[in-house]
Scaffold this active site. Structure first.
Site, PDB file in Angstrom:
ATOM      1  N   ARG A 121     -38.070   1.851 106.118  1.00  0.00           N
ATOM      2  CA  ARG A 121     -38.025   0.805 105.095  1.00  0.00           C
ATOM      3  C   ARG A 121     -38.824  -0.400 105.581  1.00  0.00           C
ATOM      4  O   ARG A 121     -38.638  -0.852 106.719  1.00  0.00           O
ATOM      5  CB  ARG A 121     -36.577   0.353 104.857  1.00  0.00           C
ATOM      6  CG  ARG A 121     -35.594   1.504 104.576  1.00  0.00           C
ATOM      7  CD  ARG A 121     -35.332   1.690 103.104  1.00  0.00           C
ATOM      8  NE  ARG A 121     -34.594   2.913 102.838  1.00  0.00           N
ATOM      9  CZ  ARG A 121     -33.290   2.959 102.530  1.00  0.00           C
ATOM     10  NH1 ARG A 121     -32.587   1.842 102.440  1.00  0.00           N
ATOM     11  NH2 ARG A 121     -32.702   4.117 102.279  1.00  0.00           N
ATOM     12  N   ARG A 134     -29.911  -3.613 110.104  1.00  0.00           N
ATOM     13  CA  ARG A 134     -31.033  -3.467 109.171  1.00  0.00           C
ATOM     14  C   ARG A 134     -32.310  -3.214 109.969  1.00  0.00           C
ATOM     15  O   ARG A 134     -32.897  -4.130 110.534  1.00  0.00           O
ATOM     16  CB  ARG A 134     -31.163  -4.742 108.315  1.00  0.00           C
ATOM     17  CG  ARG A 134     -32.107  -4.615 107.137  1.00  0.00           C
ATOM     18  CD  ARG A 134     -32.025  -5.843 106.233  1.00  0.00           C
ATOM     19  NE  ARG A 134     -30.681  -6.039 105.701  1.00  0.00           N
ATOM     20  CZ  ARG A 134     -30.207  -5.415 104.611  1.00  0.00           C
ATOM     21  NH1 ARG A 134     -30.991  -4.610 103.923  1.00  0.00           N
ATOM     22  NH2 ARG A 134     -28.981  -5.637 104.200  1.00  0.00           N
ATOM     23  N   GLU A 144     -21.579  -2.142 104.320  1.00  0.00           N
ATOM     24  CA  GLU A 144     -21.992  -0.907 103.661  1.00  0.00           C
ATOM     25  C   GLU A 144     -22.433   0.154 104.676  1.00  0.00           C
ATOM     26  O   GLU A 144     -23.214  -0.116 105.583  1.00  0.00           O
ATOM     27  CB  GLU A 144     -23.162  -1.213 102.713  1.00  0.00           C
ATOM     28  CG  GLU A 144     -23.699   0.035 102.029  1.00  0.00           C
ATOM     29  CD  GLU A 144     -25.016  -0.224 101.285  1.00  0.00           C
ATOM     30  OE1 GLU A 144     -25.305  -1.393 100.980  1.00  0.00           O
ATOM     31  OE2 GLU A 144     -25.731   0.760 101.039  1.00  0.00           O
ATOM     32  N   SER A 172     -23.788   4.874 100.197  1.00  0.00           N
ATOM     33  CA  SER A 172     -23.993   4.501  98.809  1.00  0.00           C
ATOM     34  C   SER A 172     -24.132   5.809  98.028  1.00  0.00           C
ATOM     35  O   SER A 172     -25.004   6.606  98.320  1.00  0.00           O
ATOM     36  CB  SER A 172     -25.286   3.681  98.721  1.00  0.00           C
ATOM     37  OG  SER A 172     -25.336   2.962  97.532  1.00  0.00           O
ATOM     38  N   ARG A 203     -25.523   2.810 111.512  1.00  0.00           N
ATOM     39  CA  ARG A 203     -24.385   1.943 111.200  1.00  0.00           C
ATOM     40  C   ARG A 203     -23.069   2.598 111.616  1.00  0.00           C
ATOM     41  O   ARG A 203     -22.116   1.904 111.975  1.00  0.00           O
ATOM     42  CB  ARG A 203     -24.363   1.593 109.714  1.00  0.00           C
ATOM     43  CG  ARG A 203     -25.495   0.629 109.339  1.00  0.00           C
ATOM     44  CD  ARG A 203     -25.402   0.161 107.904  1.00  0.00           C
ATOM     45  NE  ARG A 203     -26.528  -0.719 107.585  1.00  0.00           N
ATOM     46  CZ  ARG A 203     -26.682  -1.344 106.421  1.00  0.00           C
ATOM     47  NH1 ARG A 203     -25.771  -1.178 105.455  1.00  0.00           N
ATOM     48  NH2 ARG A 203     -27.716  -2.120 106.214  1.00  0.00           N
TER      49      ARG A 203
END
Length: 425
Positions: free
Chosen positions: A261, A276, A348, A351, A390
């Site tokens: 990303r 992140r 989070e 998802s 994570r």
RNA sequence: GGAGGGGUGGCUGAGUGGCCGAAAGCACUGGUCUUGAAAACCAGCGAGGGGCGACCCUCCGAGAGUUCGAAUCUCUCCCCCUCCGCCA
């Protein structure tokens, strides 16, 4: 992409739903494009029909040995007129397409109103929060002894990367194995291995292009290639331009990939640690199901993701995303948020979304309906189960013992070659 | 990287300028026959779009061109196969 036919029938209903997503659907613009499309399309088709009919009669005359010169003359400037109308029509179509492609999926009626993540609605909680008789550290401090080396990664590449060492690297790998094994053996997913580099058509199919080009890592080469931002892209696109037999459904795939990303526009956010990153590992669940089954499938798929957190005994909660936080292609999304003692908050970690036929329409992923015998659009779903980096963070922070050690969750022990405590040095 | 051969409906595969959205076979659907099934026979059967409809338009890997007319001819690109070279 939305179904233009039903959009035409009731643009106001779509506008009202899209407002929940914070998107202002321009019905006037849509109706104007639609009117122009209608007149240009029928004019183009009329002219083409005329040309086809006349050309055919020339063929017949020629076969009959007649003089075709007068007929050819009669066609006259038809070609030129057609070219002019056609190019006008093509320009409009491009405009229309660009407009239609930029419209997000409609949110489901059960999606709560709201503008950002603060408005997401909690639906359940699992697990007791850990209690420490010391001040819990976050994963960056826990890994500061050398197991997590952010400086080395910065030297090698730049910010938002990490180097892991020894037992932590092994725990990270163990998590991937455990997740894949659980989903293949308990939840009936077929494992797939896919390319990590994808073309523009694939990104278009799942909805990352054309609107989110700046979030992608584009490869500087002759071909239009990108680093996959999630396994959703290569895995769902296996079925692009396919018509499946109904007996093959549901398709359930689990896939481990690195994800890339660019994180454009998130410069100030989560700059500390592994939360992140530009590159992270993820185990992804993807389903393609008959249209009538997708809501049940979303509940099942979400629970398959929860199962990993329960097995790892990590406290978490489930939230349903409000309209403003819902992604472009999704009709409804559940986020799983794991408890991070080092941050003293839920973050989070998964998802899970139902896209209905929104992605399937873009990529023409269909199945042959047994009732009608005709091809019909599938419904697509996917969810992280889980984001590996994570999850590693969550284990380090939840299983720390205050003496610079992290205990290995029971279900991971078989993957750790006898190691059940990580000494972080 | 070099040389050659290819990309046609769910699949196999014919088609070198008009009668081709496309032969034939397989698969599939319905029917006849049969106690039932198989076989055999008969019929149907690509996809997308527009129109209330009769109908019409588009699609033979993608794009551009030649032509009154292109699956068919020309150009560019993509992909697949075979051989050679290189290589984990």
């Amino acid at each position: 992409m939305l179904d233009l036919r039903s959009l035409r029938q009731n643009p106001q209903a779509a506008k009202a739903l899209l407002k929940i997503k914070g998107y202002d659907f321009d019905t006037l613009r849509f109706e104007e494009l639609e009117t122009q499309r209608k007149s240009l399309q029928s004019l183009t088709e009329e002219l083409r029909n005329e040309r086809n009919v006349k050309s055919k009669s020339i063929g017949k005359a020629k076969a009959a040995g007649e003089d075709i010169a007068p007929l050819v003359a009669e066609v006259g400037d038809l070609g030129e007129r057609l070219d002019a109308v056609e190019s006008k029509f093509h320009r409009l179509q491009e405009e229309y397409q660009a407009f239609a492609q930029s419209v997000p999926n409609l949110p489901d009626a059960s999606v709560p109103a709201g503008s950002d993540e603060a408005d997401n609605v909690e639906v359940d909680r699992w697990g007791a929060l850990p209690e420490f008789n010391f001040e819990p550290k976050d994963h960056v401090d826990l890994g500061a002894g050398g197991m997590l080396d952010f400086e080395a990664a910065t030297k090698i590449t730049g910010s938002r990367f990490v180097v892991m060492h020894g037992a932590v690297a092994r725990l990270h790998r163990a998590l991937i194995q455990f997740m894949l094994d659980t989903h293949t053996s308990k939840h009936d997913y077929e494992e797939v291995y896919v390319p990590y580099i994808v073309n523009a058509d694939s990104l278009y199919g799942t909805g990352q292009l054309p609107k989110f080009a700046e979030d992608q890592f584009r490869i500087d080469s002759d071909a239009d290639f990108y680093l996959a931002p999630t396994a959703e892209v290569p895995v769902t696109n296996i079925y692009r331009d396919e018509i499946l037999e109904a007996g093959r459904l549901p398709i359930k795939h689990v896939c481990h990939t690195p994800c890339f990303r660019s994180e454009a526009g998130s410069y100030g956010r989560d700059t500390r640690g592994m939360i992140r990153q530009h590159q992270f590992e993820k185990v992804e669940l993807v389903q393609l199901v008959e249209p009538g089954r997708s809501w049940d499938a979303l509940e099942e798929l979400t629970d398959h993701a929860r199962e990993i957190l329960r097995a790892l005994e990590l406290p978490f909660r489930t939230v349903v995303l409000c309209g403003g936080d819902l992604g472009f292609s999704a009709a409804k999304t559940y986020d799983l948020e794991v408890w991070l003692p080092g941050q003293n908050q839920y973050r989070e970690i998964s998802s899970c979304s139902n896209f209905l036929d929104f992605q399937a329409r873009r990529m023409q992923a269909r199945y042959r309906s047994p009732e009608t015998g005709k091809p019909e659009l599938l419904h697509t779903l996917n969810g992280s189960a889980l984001a590996v980096g994570r999850t590693l963070v969550a284990i380090m922070e939840n299983y720390q013992d205050g003496d610079g050690r992290v205990h290995v969750p029971d279900v991971l022990k078989p993957y750790m070659a006898g190691l059940d405590v990580l000494d972080l040095g």
